[in-house]
Design a protein around this motif. Structure first.
Motif, PDB file in Angstrom:
ATOM      1  N   GLU A  92       0.830  -1.203   0.000  1.00  0.00           N
ATOM      2  CA  GLU A  92       0.000   0.000   0.000  1.00  0.00           C
ATOM      3  C   GLU A  92       0.871   1.263   0.000  1.00  0.00           C
ATOM      4  OE1 GLU A  92      -2.379  -3.202   2.249  1.00  0.00           O
ATOM      5  OE2 GLU A  92      -0.288  -2.591   1.989  1.00  0.00           O
ATOM      6  N   GLU A  93       1.927   1.269   0.799  1.00  0.00           N
ATOM      7  CA  GLU A  93       2.808   2.440   0.811  1.00  0.00           C
ATOM      8  C   GLU A  93       3.513   2.606  -0.535  1.00  0.00           C
ATOM      9  OE1 GLU A  93       6.827   4.204   2.978  1.00  0.00           O
ATOM     10  OE2 GLU A  93       5.612   2.735   4.064  1.00  0.00           O
ATOM     11  N   ILE A  94       3.997   1.502  -1.094  1.00  0.00           N
ATOM     12  CA  ILE A  94       4.665   1.566  -2.395  1.00  0.00           C
ATOM     13  C   ILE A  94       3.729   2.153  -3.446  1.00  0.00           C
ATOM     14  CG2 ILE A  94       5.578   0.142  -4.272  1.00  0.00           C
ATOM     15  CD1 ILE A  94       6.638  -1.761  -2.030  1.00  0.00           C
ATOM     16  N   ALA A  95       2.482   1.665  -3.467  1.00  0.00           N
ATOM     17  CA  ALA A  95       1.520   2.153  -4.463  1.00  0.00           C
ATOM     18  C   ALA A  95       1.222   3.635  -4.269  1.00  0.00           C
ATOM     19  CB  ALA A  95       0.230   1.328  -4.377  1.00  0.00           C
ATOM     20  N   ALA A  96       1.075   4.062  -3.017  1.00  0.00           N
ATOM     21  CA  ALA A  96       0.750   5.462  -2.741  1.00  0.00           C
ATOM     22  C   ALA A  96       1.885   6.384  -3.154  1.00  0.00           C
ATOM     23  CB  ALA A  96       0.428   5.639  -1.256  1.00  0.00           C
ATOM     24  N   ILE A  97       3.110   5.999  -2.857  1.00  0.00           N
ATOM     25  CA  ILE A  97       4.253   6.856  -3.187  1.00  0.00           C
ATOM     26  C   ILE A  97       4.465   6.902  -4.692  1.00  0.00           C
ATOM     27  CG2 ILE A  97       6.765   7.036  -2.989  1.00  0.00           C
ATOM     28  CD1 ILE A  97       6.447   6.188  -0.061  1.00  0.00           C
ATOM     29  N   ARG A  98       4.297   5.775  -5.361  1.00  0.00           N
ATOM     30  CA  ARG A  98       4.430   5.785  -6.820  1.00  0.00           C
ATOM     31  C   ARG A  98       3.319   6.608  -7.467  1.00  0.00           C
ATOM     32  NH1 ARG A  98       6.316  -0.493  -8.074  1.00  0.00           N
ATOM     33  NH2 ARG A  98       8.479  -0.181  -7.401  1.00  0.00           N
ATOM     34  N   ALA A  99       2.107   6.533  -6.911  1.00  0.00           N
ATOM     35  CA  ALA A  99       1.000   7.323  -7.456  1.00  0.00           C
ATOM     36  C   ALA A  99       1.264   8.816  -7.311  1.00  0.00           C
ATOM     37  CB  ALA A  99      -0.303   6.942  -6.761  1.00  0.00           C
ATOM     38  N   ALA A 100       2.060   9.171  -6.295  1.00  0.00           N
ATOM     39  CA  ALA A 100       2.411  10.569  -6.072  1.00  0.00           C
ATOM     40  C   ALA A 100       3.653  10.972  -6.863  1.00  0.00           C
ATOM     41  CB  ALA A 100       2.630  10.821  -4.583  1.00  0.00           C
ATOM     42  N   GLY A 101       4.149  10.078  -7.712  1.00  0.00           N
ATOM     43  CA  GLY A 101       5.304  10.382  -8.537  1.00  0.00           C
ATOM     44  C   GLY A 101       6.638  10.065  -7.891  1.00  0.00           C
ATOM     45  N   GLY A 102       6.613   9.312  -6.801  1.00  0.00           N
ATOM     46  CA  GLY A 102       7.839   9.007  -6.079  1.00  0.00           C
ATOM     47  C   GLY A 102       8.616   7.840  -6.663  1.00  0.00           C
ATOM     48  N   ASP A 103       9.826   7.671  -6.159  1.00  0.00           N
ATOM     49  CA  ASP A 103      10.745   6.612  -6.601  1.00  0.00           C
ATOM     50  C   ASP A 103      10.966   5.683  -5.412  1.00  0.00           C
ATOM     51  OD1 ASP A 103      12.831   4.998  -7.407  1.00  0.00           O
ATOM     52  OD2 ASP A 103      14.268   6.621  -7.724  1.00  0.00           O
ATOM     53  N   ILE A 104      10.289   4.553  -5.411  1.00  0.00           N
ATOM     54  CA  ILE A 104      10.432   3.594  -4.315  1.00  0.00           C
ATOM     55  C   ILE A 104      10.618   2.202  -4.905  1.00  0.00           C
ATOM     56  CG2 ILE A 104       7.912   3.397  -4.063  1.00  0.00           C
ATOM     57  CD1 ILE A 104       8.421   2.905  -1.020  1.00  0.00           C
ATOM     58  N   THR A 105      11.608   1.478  -4.402  1.00  0.00           N
ATOM     59  CA  THR A 105      11.967   0.156  -4.909  1.00  0.00           C
ATOM     60  C   THR A 105      11.836  -0.858  -3.792  1.00  0.00           C
ATOM     61  OG1 THR A 105      13.550   1.103  -6.473  1.00  0.00           O
ATOM     62  CG2 THR A 105      13.816  -1.226  -5.939  1.00  0.00           C
ATOM     63  N   TYR A 106      11.172  -1.968  -4.074  1.00  0.00           N
ATOM     64  CA  TYR A 106      11.112  -3.086  -3.139  1.00  0.00           C
ATOM     65  C   TYR A 106      11.975  -4.221  -3.683  1.00  0.00           C
ATOM     66  CZ  TYR A 106       9.677  -7.134  -0.507  1.00  0.00           C
ATOM     67  OH  TYR A 106       9.702  -8.266   0.284  1.00  0.00           O
ATOM     68  N   THR A 107      12.816  -4.800  -2.818  1.00  0.00           N
ATOM     69  CA  THR A 107      13.703  -5.888  -3.232  1.00  0.00           C
ATOM     70  C   THR A 107      13.633  -7.033  -2.234  1.00  0.00           C
ATOM     71  OG1 THR A 107      15.224  -4.358  -4.318  1.00  0.00           O
ATOM     72  CG2 THR A 107      16.085  -6.526  -3.753  1.00  0.00           C
ATOM     73  N   HIS A 108      13.241  -8.200  -2.724  1.00  0.00           N
ATOM     74  CA  HIS A 108      13.223  -9.429  -1.936  1.00  0.00           C
ATOM     75  C   HIS A 108      14.465 -10.223  -2.332  1.00  0.00           C
ATOM     76  CE1 HIS A 108      10.954 -13.335  -0.690  1.00  0.00           C
ATOM     77  NE2 HIS A 108      11.583 -12.791   0.346  1.00  0.00           N
ATOM     78  N   LEU A 109      15.424 -10.325  -1.453  1.00  0.00           N
ATOM     79  CA  LEU A 109      16.746 -10.839  -1.806  1.00  0.00           C
ATOM     80  C   LEU A 109      16.739 -12.194  -2.506  1.00  0.00           C
ATOM     81  CD1 LEU A 109      18.882  -9.663   1.256  1.00  0.00           C
ATOM     82  CD2 LEU A 109      18.875  -8.730  -1.069  1.00  0.00           C
ATOM     83  N   PRO A 110      15.935 -13.186  -2.074  1.00  0.00           N
ATOM     84  CA  PRO A 110      16.006 -14.480  -2.778  1.00  0.00           C
ATOM     85  C   PRO A 110      15.520 -14.418  -4.227  1.00  0.00           C
ATOM     86  CG  PRO A 110      14.253 -14.491  -1.134  1.00  0.00           C
ATOM     87  CD  PRO A 110      15.067 -13.252  -0.891  1.00  0.00           C
ATOM     88  N   GLU A 111      14.894 -13.315  -4.623  1.00  0.00           N
ATOM     89  CA  GLU A 111      14.433 -13.176  -6.005  1.00  0.00           C
ATOM     90  C   GLU A 111      15.393 -12.354  -6.858  1.00  0.00           C
ATOM     91  OE1 GLU A 111      10.217 -12.281  -6.456  1.00  0.00           O
ATOM     92  OE2 GLU A 111       9.957 -12.620  -4.308  1.00  0.00           O
TER      93      GLU A 111
END
Length: 444
Positions: A383-402
Motif C-alpha cells: 500500500e505504501e509503495i503504491a501510494a508513493i508511486r502514485a504521487a510520482g515518487g521513486d520507491i523500490t522493493y527488493t526481496h533478496l532471494p528473487e
C-alpha cells in the motif's frame, strides 16, 4: 510476487561468487574470536575518523538517586543524546554520506566486523568511497540511557508507577485499546508486544519500564535462523531437535552450541521502553529519528539506513525534517499504511515522494503452524509503495532471494551473512542509479 514491485531502473545482476558448502552450513569447530578476525585486502586509507553526539538534554538527579561511592553527589545528568561514529576515506565517491542505525537489542556493532571475522559494512562502504556514519540509538549502548527510572526503584519503594511520555497513559490503570498499534500499556501476555507492562496480579513496585532481554530463542525466531522454535528451543538442546535452514547464510557456527556463540556477545539489553511509548503515526516524534534528521542536515545531505526496529526511522526522520535526507533505505520492513485509518497521511506521502526509497527484505519469512513460506511483501508495504508511486515518487522493493546473483537463505541479519558484501554492492548500485551525486562532492 508482483513484478511491478521489482526494480525497474537498474540492472540487478551482480557477479556471482561460488559459495562452498563450508560457508552454507554450520561448522562444528568454534570460531576463534580475536584470532578469527580476517585481514582485509589492501590498505584502508582514511582522511578522518572520529565520533560525536547529536542532541541531548540535562535533568536533575536529587539525593539519594546519584548513588553511592566516592564523589557521588546530586546534580544534573545528560540524557537523550545520540552517539555517532564515522570514518571518511581519502578518496571519496561523488555520492552523499551514508548513515547506518541498528535494530532492537543491538548497537553499531551490527555494521562492524561480522561474528565470524569478515569485513562488515562500516569498513566496506568506506572502502567504496562513502563518508560512513553509524549511530547508536538514543537510550542504547554508547548513547547511554536514563538511569533515574531504575535508581528511583532502588531507593523509593513508594515511587509512582512508570507512565509513558508519549500518550500519558498510566501503566497500571490505562490498558491500551484494541488495535495494531498499542498506545500506552498492555496486560502481560498481550500478543501486540508493547515493551511496557503494568504490574503483575498481586504484585507491586513495577515502577520501572521494562528491559527487553533478547535470548537465544528470541534471536533464533526474530532473526530467522531456522524454522520457528518454541520454548525450550530445540536448536539449543542437546541433542538439537531443530536445525537451521539448509541454505542459511548466517555464520551459524557463531550461534549454535558447540561453536563460539560469538554472535550473542553483540546482543545487549534494550531499554527503549525507558523513552516512553509513542504514537503510531509515521510523523510522530521519536528521539532517534529526530536526531537522524538533524545529522543528515548537518552533513549537507545523507542517505539514512535503518534496520529492523529502526527500519522506519529514516522515514520518520524525513517527516521530521526532509532537508538533509537524500535517500531512505529500509532493511527488513519499516512501512506505514497510507490513507484513511492508516498512519501515513497524504501530506506525508507527498514528502516521501521527493526522496528515493529502497526496501530490502531477506529470506525465510513464514506464516502458520506448521510454517509455510510467506509471500513478500506484506501489508502495509504494498500500500505504501503504491501510494508513493502514485504521487510520482521513486520507491523500490527488493526481496533478496528473487534477485539474480544473491541466492536464497538470507537471514534478518543479512549485513552479517556470508554474502553480506554482495548485498552491499546491490545497495550501492541502487544508490548510484536512484540517489545520484552529491552537489559539489568528489574526490578530495
Amino acid at each position: 510476487m508482483n513484478s511491478s514491485l521489482l526494480p525497474n531502473k537498474t540492472n540487478w545482476l551482480v557477479p556471482i561468487a561460488v559459495l562452498s558448502a563450508l560457508m552454507l552450513f554450520p561448522i562444528a569447530a568454534a570460531a576463534q574470536e580475536f584470532e578469527d578476525v580476517q585481514p582485509s585486502v589492501g590498505d584502508l586509507v582514511l582522511k578522518q575518523q572520529g565520533s560525536f553526539f547529536i542532541g541531548g538534554n540535562t535533568h536533575e538527579i536529587p539525593n539519594p538517586y546519584a548513588g553511592v561511592g566516592t564523589g557521588a553527589r546530586p546534580g544534573n545528568s545528560m540524557i537523550n543524546q545520540m552517539y555517532v561514529q564515522f570514518q571518511k576515506p581519502t578518496h571519496r565517491n561523488n555520492l552523499p554520506a551514508i548513515v547506518f542505525v541498528h535494530g532492537c537489542c543491538l548497537s553499531s556493532k551490527t555494521w562492524e566486523t561480522t561474528p565470524d571475522g569478515r569485513m562488515g559494512w562500516y569498513e566496506y562502504f568506506t572502502r567504496k568511497g562513502f563518508d560512513t556514519y553509524m549511530a547508536d540509538q538514543v537510550g542504547r549502548a554508547r548513547s547511554g540511557f536514563d538511569a533515574l527510572h531504575y535508581q528511583v526503584v532502588r531507593y523509593d519503594t513508594e515511587a509512582p508507577e512508570f507512565s509513558d511520555d508519549g500518550n500519558g497513559v498510566s501503566c497500571v490503570n490505562g490498558p491500551s485499546p484494541p488495535g495494531p498499534n498499542p498506545a500506552g500499556c498492555l496486560i502481560p501476555g498481550d500478543p501486540r508486544g508493547n515493551p511496557v507492562f503494568p504490574a503483575l496480579p498481586g504484585k507491586t513496585g513495577t515502577t520501572n519500564p521494562s528491559i527487553l532481554i533478547a535470548t537465544d530463542m528470541f534471536a533464533w525466531n526474530v532473526f530467522r535462523y531456522g524454522p520457528p522454535c518454541a520454548a525450550p528451543c530445540g536448536a539449543f538442546t542437546s541433542p538439537p531437535t531443530i536445525a537451521p535452514w539448509p541454505d542459511e547464510q548466517f555464520p551459524m557456527e557463531t550461534v549454535l552450541p558447540g561453536g563460539s556463540q560469538t554472535f550473542f556477545k553483540q546482543v545487549i539489553p534494550d531499554l527503549s521502553a525507558s523513552l516512553g511509548t509513542f504514537g503510531g503515526n509515521a510523523a510522530d516524534i521519536r528521539p532517534t529519528p529526530q536526531r537522524m534528521a538533524v545529522l543528515a542536515k548537518k552533513l549537507g545531505g545523507a542517505i539514512l539506513v535503518g534496520h529492523s526496529q529502526s527500519s522506519s526511522f529514516p522515514t520518520k526522520a524525513a517527516l521530521q525534517d526532509p532537508t538533509g535526507v537524500r535517500g531512505i533505505i529500509q532493511l527488513e520492513t519499516g512501512c506505514f499504511l497510507p490513507g484513511p485509518g492508516g498512519t501515513l497521511t497524504d501530506a506525508d506521502v507527498a514528502v516521501l515522494a521527493k526522496i528515493p526509497m529502497l526496501i530490502v527484505e531477506g529470506d525465510h519469512y513464514t506464516t502458520g503452524n506448521p510454517p509455510v513460506p510467506q509471500p513478500r511483501p506484506v501489508s502495509p508495504c504494498p500500500e505504501e509503495i503504491a501510494a508513493i508511486r502514485a504521487a510520482g515518487g521513486d520507491i523500490t522493493y527488493t526481496h533478496l532471494p528473487e534477485v539474480p546473483g544473491i541466492g536464497t537463505g538470507n537471514s534478518h541479519m543479512f549485513m552479517q551473512d556470508h554474502n553480506n558484501l554482495k548485498i552491499a554492492d546491490l545497495i550501492i548500485h541502487w544508490i548510484k542509479g536512484h540517489v545520484g551525486a552529491q552537489s559539489g562532492s568528489g574526490d578530495e
